[in-house]
Structure formats: structure tokens, C-alpha cells
Design an enzyme around this catalytic site. Sequence first.
Site, PDB file in Angstrom:
ATOM      1  N   ASP A 288      -5.619   9.049  -1.378  1.00 34.22           N
ATOM      2  CA  ASP A 288      -4.283   9.105  -1.937  1.00 34.22           C
ATOM      3  C   ASP A 288      -3.305   9.404  -0.826  1.00 34.22           C
ATOM      4  O   ASP A 288      -3.689   9.921   0.210  1.00 34.22           O
ATOM      5  CB  ASP A 288      -4.197  10.284  -2.917  1.00 34.22           C
ATOM      6  CG  ASP A 288      -4.524   9.846  -4.314  1.00 34.22           C
ATOM      7  OD1 ASP A 288      -4.534   8.631  -4.536  1.00 34.22           O
ATOM      8  OD2 ASP A 288      -4.761  10.723  -5.151  1.00 34.22           O
ATOM      9  N   ASP A 629      -6.367  12.671  -8.207  1.00 32.99           N
ATOM     10  CA  ASP A 629      -5.997  13.890  -8.916  1.00 32.99           C
ATOM     11  C   ASP A 629      -5.718  13.655 -10.400  1.00 32.99           C
ATOM     12  O   ASP A 629      -5.942  14.518 -11.206  1.00 32.99           O
ATOM     13  CB  ASP A 629      -4.804  14.569  -8.245  1.00 32.99           C
ATOM     14  CG  ASP A 629      -3.721  13.579  -7.876  1.00 32.99           C
ATOM     15  OD1 ASP A 629      -3.709  12.487  -8.479  1.00 32.99           O
ATOM     16  OD2 ASP A 629      -2.899  13.871  -6.995  1.00 32.99           O
ATOM     17  N   ASP A 633      -7.531   8.650 -12.542  1.00 31.32           N
ATOM     18  CA  ASP A 633      -8.375   8.436 -11.363  1.00 31.32           C
ATOM     19  C   ASP A 633      -9.837   8.656 -11.683  1.00 31.32           C
ATOM     20  O   ASP A 633     -10.699   8.299 -10.899  1.00 31.32           O
ATOM     21  CB  ASP A 633      -7.977   9.414 -10.244  1.00 31.32           C
ATOM     22  CG  ASP A 633      -6.655   9.041  -9.623  1.00 31.32           C
ATOM     23  OD1 ASP A 633      -6.314   7.852  -9.680  1.00 31.32           O
ATOM     24  OD2 ASP A 633      -5.983   9.936  -9.088  1.00 31.32           O
TER      25      ASP A 633
END
Lengths: 936, 290
Positions: A288, A629, A633
Site C-alpha cells: 500500500d 488495512d 483487502d
Amino acid sequence: MIKFLKQMVGGFSILLWVGAVLCWIAFGIQYTSNRSSSLDSLYLGCVLVLVVILTGIFAYYQEAKSTNIMSSFSKMIPQQALVIRDSEKKIVPAEQLVVGDIVEIKGGDQVPADIRLLSSQGCRVDNSSLTGESEPQPRSPEFTHENPLETKNIGFYSTTCLEGTATGMVINTGDRTVIGHIASLASGVGNEKTPIAIEIEHFVHIVAGVAVSIGIIFFIIAVSMKYDILDSIIFLIGIIVANVPEGLLATVTVTLSLTAKRMAKKNCLVKNLEAVETLGSTSIICSDKTGTLTQNRMTVAHLWFDNQIFVADTSEDHSNQAFDQSSGTWASLSTIIALCNRAEFKPGQESVPIMKKVVVGDASESALLKFSEVVLGDVMEIRKRNRKVAEIPFNSTNKFQLSIHETGNPDDKHFLVVMKGAPEKILERCSTIMVDGQEKPLVKSATEAFHTAYMELGGLGERVLGFCHLYLPADKFPENYSFDVDTMNFPTSNFCFVGLLSMIDPPRSTVPDAVTKCRSAGIKVIMVTGDHPITAKAIAKSVGIISAGSETVEDIASRLNVAVERVNKRDARATVVTGMELKDMSPEQLDEVLTNYSEIVFARTSPQQKLIIVEGCQRQDAVVAVTGDGVNDSPALKKADIGIAMGIAGSDAAKNAADMVLLDDNFASIVTGVEEGRLIFDNLKKTIAYTLTKNIAELCPFLIYIIAGLPLPIGTITILFIDLGTDIIPSIALAYEKAESDIMNRKPRHKKKDRLVNAPLAVYSYLHIGLMQALGAFVVYFVVYAQEGFRPGALIGLREEWEKDHVNDLEDSYGQEWTNYQRKYLQWTGYTAFFVGIMVQQIADLIIRKTRRNSIFQQGLFRNKVIWVGIASQIVIALILSCGLGSVRALSFTTLKPQYWFVAVPFAILIWVYDEVRKLLIRLYPGSWWDKNMYY
Amino acid sequence: MVIQKEKKSCGQVVEEWKEFVWNPRTHQFMGRTGTSWAFILLFYLVFYGFLTAMFTLTMWVMLQTVSDHTPKYQDRLATPGLMIRPKTENLDVIVNVSDTESWDQHVQKLNKFLEPYNDSIQAQKNDVCRPGRYYEQPDNGVLNYPKRACQFNRTQLGDCSGIGDPTHYGYSTGQPCVFIKMNRVINFYAGANQSMNVTCAGKRDEDAENLGNFVMFPANGNIDLMYFPYYGKKFHVNYTQPLVAVKFLNVTPNVEVNVECRINAANIATDDERDKFAGRVAFKLRINKT
């Protein structure tokens, strides 16, 4: 429970069960033929079962300790919902909602189901757990997009309404909601076997294969040598017990959990023990951006005033603001920054450093507040001096924010209007520009300079704001003038443009180093973000995911000034792929992207696309680590070989689906995790090599016993005492061994080629060191027998007479005669001698296993203190068994004469010297025949 | 990752094996080229040759610590064991008086066992020693001087000597002879200079009843000190082990009788819990008469 049973029958356990059953069968045969037969077989069977059960319980306990099962999806159910039924507002538990219900939500509520909005007043929702967008999303009844995730008129189950109110109709409930879908998707993605589990299985197969085939071969040999079936079965048991490293699986578990503990100290919390190693074999990390690579905090990065771009310090503490602050323009700009801002520090944080203070207000406002607090000092004091008389907050139609203040000077009765907003909108309202503190007319060249600066800052992926101000003439706007923000009874144009300021979520300072480390470790770092491609690319460049020298196709095109289509795609090393492009790609095209480019950024991706990217990477045979997070996901986290959830920003669902939780959300922690993972793989290799070696020394006695008919050199119980006694602590000690070279400078191991147990390891352990150990132990055995009266020559073929209970006058080499018990005792002394022989050589084995390539002296003999604890434990356990428990008959140990402890020492030295020579030749001739065959 | 278990057809498997055994492209046999195999074989030849040499060397060095005529340690043999002849499976002497075959093998064994005790042989090879004292033969400076042995004549066994015995040691009449011998232990001075003898008894009360009378040869079951010490098979070549014969005269037929014989000697303990044969011997006697 099922898991526990699995532990009981998995791996070697099944072999030991077979051994135990064979024991009981042997006992049964013995018992039916002779009631007074010895209970040895019965005991041995029970001991084997005990070993299986104990190791099973141990492994299960270790596993259970580190896996904590959180049922976070059930925890997310909102408690209550305000529903309109029968024209009455009622509060019902959310699970009682049905499709078609009309519900009302207000700021602070969790959305109780998927709803379509019917009306809303300033409703904003936080969709971050679902889509990853950190900005509050406005919700209104208008249909804006085909995609339900994009359109503004759908509110999603489990997201939070931040402000405003809304009424909506329930369109989906429970598992049929978008989030329920993801949840079921996450649970639908099967748990894949971790690489280390595959490796251990592979290793178990090898060892079990060897055990079973040798067992069967010698069973056949024994039968054809006219041994009776009973004896042959007992041989078979011995061979199995000797071949199975009973303690190894427990050792591996302990080793892994030790590493897991070490990683937890470095902020990597490992939920699944085996994931420890997975991280080490990772070849692609899909990371990310927000929070992982960046600080997750908007920060002022650049300023533009006086026709110049200044760089602000974006490091974590902002300590070093080195731009020129002497200009008059800066004085005006800083005033606007401080005043035209609604954000405030939460009270009661006086002792907290500025950058850590909690701010009430949105991301960019707080960035500005902190920035001015650092640069100017007490902003609240400044605001108090310049009392605010009126203000227009930012909204999406105006795209500016305006406030009117008294000037701080009591003599100056002017009002100051300050405004900030989207730069082009601000410029439209300006007629002059401030340069070096002087107001100058906004001529064409100044406008051009503005545009250049705006483009440049925008090109860096930064969010740019424009600032302007206007002093109201005191005559038209006297001190008591009442400003009305709705009618705007004051000028909103002909302002004086002061400057630009750009903000970015800056990368964490440790990340660039970590990315470089990954690169030298052969790990590809792919950025996957929902952010704008330009921002994504800028961050990727600043952290080194796109390295300094590489260009994308678009970069090349603009440099050469040709159309994008004409650029040879092979010239570009980097690429930025947006979610829209990704949507149109076939899997093959994605594969092509993944293989052709070494530096990849996925921008504007929806969390669902993360799953596609992960799958694409896995098709390249890569071991993929994914960070995430949000709830959405979780499928990708599950799908990845190792899912890494963020400890701070992560949702429970993500943490639940992940194998590892990053406590500080920092990418750099992943890299330290990788290092630990690689180290543990190397060290497990050493542990296994160490453990396998003595198997030959335990096995040979049985083979020789069957073929040459010697009195049995070592008993099955004695073997168990080596495997589960003296060898346990040393093999764990190898987990503490430091890396031999920089493990972060080599490629990640290939899943299918670099096995934990490869042929050289097995061959070297079994046929080289193992054989030496067997010889050494046999020397001790022969010496004991010879000194007691049975010379080696006399032992051959003696077995049959030796083992007959009624033969109480067996003649030795000197003509003396031995009773059965006297012989038994000697046999036990032989066991003990053989045991000590193996133990002494295992000390040498332990020392040589410290390294695989380097000399022991390069590695440092005393650096790993735990090894010495291991050696001490070996000796102490052996002493206790021989001296202390020498009188317990069932254990078949006897007190050994002191000199026998040293008989195997020459062989121990030989093992050490031989291994040093092996390592020396490997270092001298890399790539040679020797290297290929002798390096494991 | 979806595990793709490609089902290999049987032909493919065979093909793969074929390629493993002989790969025509790379000229690899079982995964190695000819030179590689040669290297490996040469390596193991040298390596194992070296290991064998090393093993032989250490064994040779270690065996230097062992002398030819006495073992280095005798700690296990502090108490010599007792044993019977005929030596039978499970130490039971079963005699079916009417069935010649049941005891014929015992008789054959005993004949063979007692042959070296024939007076003629003893007279020819061994000395007549003075009874009642140890026959010590110190080396007197001559290293490993060959030792002489004392005579134990078969005739000393009286009725059990089997010489001109139509009853075959009593087996054909149900009055069998059982011979007791004490294990040889080098340099062991049995009896500690006092006379010693073997006694036999039924193990339990009913055994004692069933056992009946017996006679022992030599009288009293004496074992003379002159047969000690033993100097080892290499230098005490003609050593004749003293025997005690027990002739059971009227064993209750068709019952199993547990007999225990032990030696009464000052320095031989007969109460070792673990070693049931230390200084004693237990055997079963059964005379079947129809």
C-alpha cells in the site's frame, strides 16, 4: 480437536504409530508363545505412542498459542438501526432489517445495511474500511456512476457516517451486502500451504521414504536369512525408530516461534508460525502507499512565492525549515496560512511535540496548522490577536475558503480578508501579486510564472493551494461593519495573490533505505494504491520504487517528444498502471506487464483489483507478500502467500485475514522481517542437517546387527534418548546462529528449486558425516566389548547364542563364561558406549553445522552462546543418564568407565577437520564440481 | 494460489523416468553425466578408503590396550554363574523312560561332553595336583608361560561317569544324572582358600518332596581348590573344568520338579536378585513313566 488429531497422525507420527503397533504385535506373538517373555516390546510400544502424543500436544500447543482466532466480522454488526415502519420511527436491532426498510442515519452512526439514499443533508461517510479512500465521501441521492462502489447514492454496511443526516432504503442485508460479499470471498479463498510447510512435507517424505525402504529391504533380508518373523519385526521397529528424527518437528516449531518472538520485537507480529519463513522467501511485495510507505499525514512540502519554489522539510519531526523567511511576501503568506484555517489542536497537549499533537480538522488544514505552528510559533495566539469576524468555510462549489480578521495592530483599523483555495480559482479573484513584499499588478509574465510553478508542483503529485489577501479600506468598512457571509457584502475579487503552497503525504524516512534493501535482496516492490497516478508516481520515485534512472513509457515519450505509441515498450523499466487500464487487461496482458517491467506502480486501483494483481504475481511463481488495512483487502491478504495487515490503521477483518500484523505500519519493518525469515530458513537447514546426521549412526547398528550378527550395539530406547534428549537443545541452539554473509544481498529462494532439504544435504549428512559418526560409535562399542573380554572377531555371528536366555555359560575370547544377565549388562554398557560415542560426535557435528560455507573461525566459535549451552546440555544429559540413571534397568543405561567418553574424540576431530576442508574447497572453487556436490 | 495438480498420464511418467535414467540430450545417466559419475565414484572410493583406514587404525590402536591372555576388565564376572549339562532348551530335563528318543540326545551330548574327562586323556595331558590348595603357576619372569592343568578324571563321577553304564547315565531307568559346572573366570580364586561344595534342593516344599533322594559325585558335591585359578584359554590349554554330578534316584514321576543347585563358597554370593544364575542354577526335572 481435528487439528490436534491431525498433529497426531501427520508427518512422522504415522511411522511411529506403525512402530508402536508392530511392537505390540511382536509382544503378542511373544506372549502367546511364552507367557514369561519380557515386557520390553510392550514398553517400547507405549513409549513410542507417548512420544507421538507428547510431540503432538507440544506442536498443537505452540500452534494454538500463536494463532488467535478473531471473529471480527461478527463484531462489526451495528447494534441498532433507526427504521421507519408503519409511519413510525422505531429502533430495531440491525439484523432485523429487511430489504425495503427505510432507515435514517446521522453523524456517528454505522450504516446498518447497504442502503440507497433517498435524501441527505451534508452527509459524509468514511468508506476507508471498504474502499481504502481515506477522505470522507459525500453521499447524496444522485446516481453518479454505474459501479455501486463509485456511485454517491449508496451507503455501505459497516461504514461510518461522519457528519450530516440521511434517509435511505435498505437494498441488501447480511451476507448479501458488499462487505458480506467480501467476507465470504475472504473465507472462500482457501488457506494455501505455506512454503515452509511444503518444504517440511517434502523433507518428511524423503526421510519416511528412506525409513520405509530400508526397513522393508532389511525385513526381506532378515526373513531370507532365516530369522524368524518376530525378530524381523523387531528389526523393522528398530530401523524405523532410528530413521525418524522424533524431536525434529518439535524443534522446528520451537525455532519458528523463537523467530516469531524476535520479529514481534521488531514490530512484526506473526499470527501463523510458518509465515515466519514465508516472509523470507518473498519475491514480490505488493505494498500500500498510504501509511505504509508514507507517514499518512499531509505535510507542507513546497512553497512558491516571490517567483521562487522553496522546499519545506517533510521529515517526521519537521525540525529543519531552511527556506528564506526574510521576504515581506513570506510575512503575508504566513499570516494567511495561520488565519485562514479552521483546524485547532485538541486541548491538553502542551507537552506533546507539535507533529504528534492531535488536531481537530481535515488533513490539509491540520498540515497547515502544524506547519505554521512550527514556523511561526503559537498560532492560537496569532489568531487571538487577529480576531476573526466572519468566515466562509470551504465548499465544493466555491472551491475556496475565506475569513475576515482584524489586523493585530490596534492602531490599524483595517480588516484583513484572507482566502485560500484551488490555485486557479484564487488567481481568478486576484488583480495584483505580491513580489518581495510589494504589491505588483498581475501582468502576463507573472501569470505564466504562476502556471509554471503550479504545473511543477502538481507534477510532483502534490496538492497545491493558492493564497491571497485583501486589506479592506477602513472608510468603507468601519470597525463596527457587520459582515454577512450569505449576501457577501464585501469584495471577493481584486485580491492580492501572495503565494502557493503544496502538500503531500511524505514518505517515511526509513522507507527509501528499505526499498533499496529489498532491491538488493532481489525482491520486487510493487506499489498498489487508490491514489492518483501522479501522486503515486511521485511517491514511488521518492522512495525508490521507481529508481532514479528509470523512466516510464510516458516519460520517454515526453523526453523524445514523440507519441506514446511510438515508444519501444522495452526501453522503459518502470510503468504506472491505473485501475481503469487494469480493468481492460486480460490475465495474459497483466502477466506481460508483471514480467516486462521491474518497477511497477498500480494507481487508482480498487481494492478488488488487488486480488487480481496478487494472482497475477503468483502466476509468475512468485511468493507474494501483500499489505493491506481495509476490510476489502482481506481477500487479497488471504490470497497472498503472506498477508500483512497494518496494526494501527488496519481493520480487524484485515488483521484476521493476514498472516502477519505490522505493529508500526512501517514498510521498513517488513524488510527486517524478510531478513529474519531468510535467516531462519538457513538455520533450519542447519538444524535438519544436524538432526539427520546421527540417524545413520543410529541405523547402522541395526543393519550390522542383522547382517553380521553382533550383539545389538544400541537399543531403541537409547535412540529415543538421543533424539529427544541430548539432541533437542543443540538443534534449537542453531536457530540463534547469525547469518554467514549478507543474506539481504542474494535473490529470494526459488520455491521449487531451492529446497530446504536437497540432495547434497541428505547425501552429506547421511553418507559423509553420518557414516563417520557410525564408525566412531562402533569403535567405542568394540573397545568396550574387547576390554570386557569379547574381541571384535568373536562378536561376529554371536547374536543367536548371545540372546538365548538359557545360555548361561557363553564363552568369551579368553575362555571365560558369561551368564545371561552378565551379558545383558555388558550389552547395556555397549548401548551406553554407543550413545556416548554418538553424543561426542554430535558435539563436533553441532559445531560444523554453524556454517555451511564459511570457516567456523570466520563465523566465530563463541559468538553464538546458545550453542555452548546446547553442548553443555548434551554432556549433562548424557552424564545424568549414564551415572545417575545407570541403575534404572528399564532405561538400559549403565555407568560408563570415564575413558570410554573419549574414545570417539578422534572421530569428532576428524568430522570437524573434514568439514573445514569441505568449506575451504567450496570457498576456493565456487561453481566447481565440489561446490555443486558438497554445498547444501 | 490454486494448486494445479496436473494429472500426469502413465505414459508421461514412464517417459520422465526414461529421461531420468538416460537423457540422450545431455548424455546424463540417472541425472549425471559420465564424467560426473566417474568423479563421484572416484571420490567415494577415496573417501571410504580413507574412512576404512581410519577405522582400522583406531581399532588397532584401541586393541593395543587389550592383552592376549587376560581381559582388561572383569568387573562383570565377580560372581561366576552355574550351568547344567545336558544343556537343553529352557533348562528342562525331560525323560520319557519308555521313549528312548526323548533322552537319547541328552546321552549323546553327555558322551561328547565327558569325552575329554576320560582318564586316559587326563593322564596323558594333565598333572596330578595336590588337592585342597590352589594350583598357582606364576609366570616367574617368563612372560605368558604356558600353564598346566590338573586332572579331573571321569571315574571321579562314579555312577554318573557313564563308563560301561548300560543305563545311559541313568536316563533309561528314570534315575538321570545332571552335571553341574561352574563358569570359568580368569584368575578367580573360588572359595577363598576354603573348601566348597555344590548342594541341590527342590525349589519349593512340594518340589523337595517330589525330588526324592539323590547322590552327588564327587562325594558331597565338593569342588577342589586345585582347579583354580583359571589362566585363560590361550595359556591354559588343557584346563579341565571340575564337575559335580547329581544322580536323582527316585523323582516322583510325571511331575515337574524345580531343582535349584547352588555353590557354597566363601567368596561367591548366591543371592543376586537380578542375575538368577550367579552362583546357582535352576532347572526343571520331569520323569515320565507310564
